[in-house]
Scaffold this motif. Structure first.
Motif, short mmCIF file in Angstrom:
data_model
loop_
_atom_site.label_atom_id
_atom_site.label_comp_id
_atom_site.label_asym_id
_atom_site.label_seq_id
_atom_site.Cartn_x
_atom_site.Cartn_y
_atom_site.Cartn_z
N HIS A 170 1.96 1.78 3.94
CA HIS A 170 1.60 0.43 4.35
C HIS A 170 1.75 0.22 5.86
CE1 HIS A 170 1.11 -3.86 2.95
NE2 HIS A 170 1.48 -4.04 4.22
N GLU A 194 3.74 -1.05 13.06
CA GLU A 194 2.27 -0.89 13.08
C GLU A 194 1.75 -0.94 11.64
OE1 GLU A 194 -1.15 2.39 14.40
OE2 GLU A 194 0.96 2.97 14.23
N ASP A 195 0.79 -1.81 11.41
CA ASP A 195 0.14 -1.85 10.11
C ASP A 195 -0.83 -0.69 9.98
OD1 ASP A 195 -0.49 -3.61 7.59
OD2 ASP A 195 -2.45 -3.06 8.42
N LEU A 196 -0.77 0.05 8.87
CA LEU A 196 -1.59 1.25 8.70
C LEU A 196 -2.84 0.92 7.87
CD1 LEU A 196 1.24 3.89 8.10
CD2 LEU A 196 0.08 3.30 10.23
N ARG A 197 -3.54 -0.13 8.31
CA ARG A 197 -4.77 -0.56 7.64
C ARG A 197 -4.51 -0.83 6.17
NH1 ARG A 197 -9.48 3.50 9.33
NH2 ARG A 197 -10.74 1.82 8.44
N SER A 198 -3.39 -1.51 5.90
CA SER A 198 -3.01 -1.81 4.52
C SER A 198 -3.94 -2.86 3.92
CB SER A 198 -1.57 -2.33 4.49
OG SER A 198 -1.46 -3.55 5.20
N LYS A 199 -3.91 -2.93 2.60
CA LYS A 199 -4.80 -3.85 1.90
C LYS A 199 -4.43 -5.30 2.15
CE LYS A 199 -6.61 -4.92 -2.70
NZ LYS A 199 -6.57 -4.57 -4.15
N THR A 229 0.84 -1.19 0.00
CA THR A 229 0.00 0.00 0.00
C THR A 229 0.88 1.25 0.00
OG1 THR A 229 -1.62 -1.25 1.28
CG2 THR A 229 -1.92 1.13 1.21
N THR A 234 -1.36 -6.08 13.93
CA THR A 234 -1.79 -4.69 13.77
C THR A 234 -0.74 -3.76 14.37
OG1 THR A 234 -3.07 -4.86 15.82
CG2 THR A 234 -4.25 -5.23 13.75
N ASN A 235 -0.15 -4.19 15.49
CA ASN A 235 0.93 -3.43 16.12
C ASN A 235 1.72 -4.43 16.97
OD1 ASN A 235 2.34 -1.04 16.57
ND2 ASN A 235 1.35 -0.73 18.55
N GLN A 279 -10.12 7.45 15.59
CA GLN A 279 -10.39 6.03 15.42
C GLN A 279 -11.64 5.61 16.19
OE1 GLN A 279 -6.74 4.20 16.68
NE2 GLN A 279 -5.65 4.69 14.80
N GLY A 334 -2.04 -6.38 4.52
CA GLY A 334 -1.59 -6.68 5.87
C GLY A 334 -0.08 -6.69 6.05
#
Length: 535
Positions: A44, A58-63, A41, A74-75, A297, A65
């Motif tokens: 990402h 930390e995953d930034l709400r990527s497509k 992403t 997620t973190n 959030q 993952g």
């Protein structure tokens, strides 16, 4: 210092130094670590370092993952050598060999040590005060932590002509100081940044200002061997803010140049106090931005949650249903629902997930999905609730449970079937003002016993107008400033006074009575109410 090793899909490994507290990873050119991969992403993930020096990703709400050691995250904290999976690339974190701080018992040969307590005043001439004011503008104008630290190192070297300089932040005992910025213009023979442990500890523990000078500073330029074993001059001062030490500033010379004076130490210490204030301001700004991100959030989570509730009242065959949900926090652990089944019966649910906040809200969302799947076409209400209970038990950690009332209403036959799983009873409100609870044998909440078999109660509602009122325990538990509970009696009194009202009017009245009772005391629990009116 650390670097990231990036293994590309073809097997090639690219190394990239990590010189910031936060690095964004993605396809976008603005990211500190750019990955040309269609599975990645634009932004990402982010790799960041906390106040204790630990790295996190930390995953930034990527497509697609992000993984750490093949586990989706997620973190998650990242240690040296852990594999971070992003798209087709694998990233690993490595500490650089070479320039890093080694605390050792190193003192100058023939050296002299001077110490000033933290309560001793600074003594600076006008020219140094003017210089301090000028440098203060350079420091306090930075609102990014990495930029501030880099500028602070530059200021130290420019102002006092250090050969080497470092900044350590310290969260306090029992943690060691974390060296977050280093600059070595003259390396020692080992390539390491060696500092005297004793002077650092004195600055940290006692807040003292320490000066070391080599009285043999008129010696010719030292050899590499001398540099690796001698510090010609050094200053270590605390980062003091609100009379608390938050770290140290350190600078030294490893070449045969003139030593430092007390005026230099006072100037360096005054600069350190300005730096401590600037770092505190940056931290406050980062905390505020983090709170804003968290609040956003939560707001997004509440918007999503609101879409899980029915969007409008239900009107069907002389039946009107309305409900309200007032969360104790931004998101709610309470759940209400109502919808028509294919056979014309009306499903209604009011449930209360143990706990508050995001964990309870996520469990509430799972319950909503289970209700719509298992109760939409079920032929037997107790079996449907028993199946929901098994799902909850299988997927929820121990100690989590759900109380609730699950029922369906036949508008034509004016009959009611319901299961009460450890919840406050349904209150039947007749038009004349009589209020009675619908009795049923006590049952366990969902999520307690996976093999529990639920049974339902059946009630003939007759032909007269009436209202069925359901509520969560946040209603009787609402408290005022004298720590008095709203209680069951006030619920009944409000229902008696609104017995002939519409569901919307009954709910509005109950809300108003609760607010008048609590006198604007903070709401600590979710309040959910559902009213079913049979005309």
């Amino acid at each position: 210092m650390y670097e990231v090793h990036i293994q590309l899909p073809g097997g090639k490994v690219v190394r990239q130094p990590i010189d910031r507290a936060t690095c964004y990873i993605g396809r976008d050119a603005s990211c500190e670590i750019t990955l040309e991969d269609s599975l990645v992403t634009r932004r990402h993930a982010r790799l960041y370092r906390d106040n204790l020096g630990h790295f996190w990703v930390e995953d930034l709400r990527s497509k697609n993952g992000t993984t750490v050691n093949d586990n989706a995250i997620t973190n998650a904290r990242v240690r040296e050598g852990d594999r971070i999976g992003i798209g087709s690339c694998v990233l690993t974190l490595h500490e650089l060999e070479g320039e890093h701080v080694v605390l050792a018992e190193i003192e100058t040969r023939f050296g002299s040590t001077s110490v000033w307590r933290k309560d001793q005043r600074f003594n600076l001439p006008q020219v140094r005060l003017e210089k301090l004011y000028e440098l203060n503008e350079r420091i306090t104008g930075r609102f990014d932590r990495d930029q501030l630290l880099a500028e602070l190192i530059n200021v130290c070297i420019d102002a006092l002509r250090f050969d080497r300089a470092g900044i350590a932040l310290w969260p306090g005992e029992p943690h060691p100081p974390q060296w977050v910025a280093l600059r070595s213009l003259v390396r020692d023979a080992s390539g390491e940044f060696r500092i005297s442990r004793s002077i650092v500890q004195r600055a940290l523990q006692l807040g003292e200002r320490i000066l070391i000078n080599d009285v043999a500073s008129d010696l010719p330029d030292p050899t590499a061997s001398m540099i690796s074993n001698n510090i010609r001059s050094a200053i270590c001062v605390p980062l003091l803010f609100h009379d608390k030490v938050h770290g140290v500033l350190y600078g030294d010379r490893v070449t045969a140049t003139a030593g430092y004076t007390k005026e230099d130490v006072d100037f360096f210490a005054a600069l350190a106090r300005q730096a401590a204030i600037a770092l505190a301001n940056v931290q406050l700004l980062e905390e505020r931005q983090q709170r804003q991100r968290v609040e956003l959030q939560f707001q997004l989570a509440r918007q999503i949650q609101n879409r899980l509730f029915p969007g409008e009242p239900l009107h069907c065959g002389g039946v009107t249903i309305e409900a309200v949900n007032d969360p104790g926090q931004t998101v709610s652990g309470d759940y209400f629902d109502y919808f028509l089944r294919p056979d014309g019966q009306i499903v209604f649910v009011l449930a209360d997930v143990a706990g508050k906040g995001i964990p309870a809200a996520l469990l509430m969302a799972n319950l909503q999905a289970a209700v719509h799947v298992l109760m939409y076409e079920a032929r037997d209400l107790p079996r449907a609730v028993t199946a929901i209970n098994r799902l909850v038990c299988a997927n929820v950690e121990s100690g989590r449970f759900i109380t609730g009332i699950f029922g369906w209403l036949d508008p034509e036959q004016r009959s009611l079937s319901f299961v009460n799983a450890g919840h406050p009873p349904i209150l039947l409100v007749r038009a004349g003002g009589e209020v009675e609870p619908l009795a049923c044998p006590p049952r366990l909440p969902l999520g307690v016993e996976s093999d529990d078999l639920y049974t339902s109660e059946h009630v003939d509602l007759g032909s007269d107008p009436l209202t069925l009122f359901l509520y969560s325990d946040g209603v009787p538990d609402a408290a005022n400033d004298r720590d008095e509970r709203f209680g069951d009696r006030r619920i009944v009194d409000s229902l008696r006074a609104s017995a002939r009202d519409t569901p919307a009017e009954q709910l509005a009245r109950m809300r108003r009575v609760i607010q008048q009772f609590t006198r604007n005391q903070p709401q600590v629990d979710d309040i959910t109410m559902l009213a079913i009116r049979l005309a």
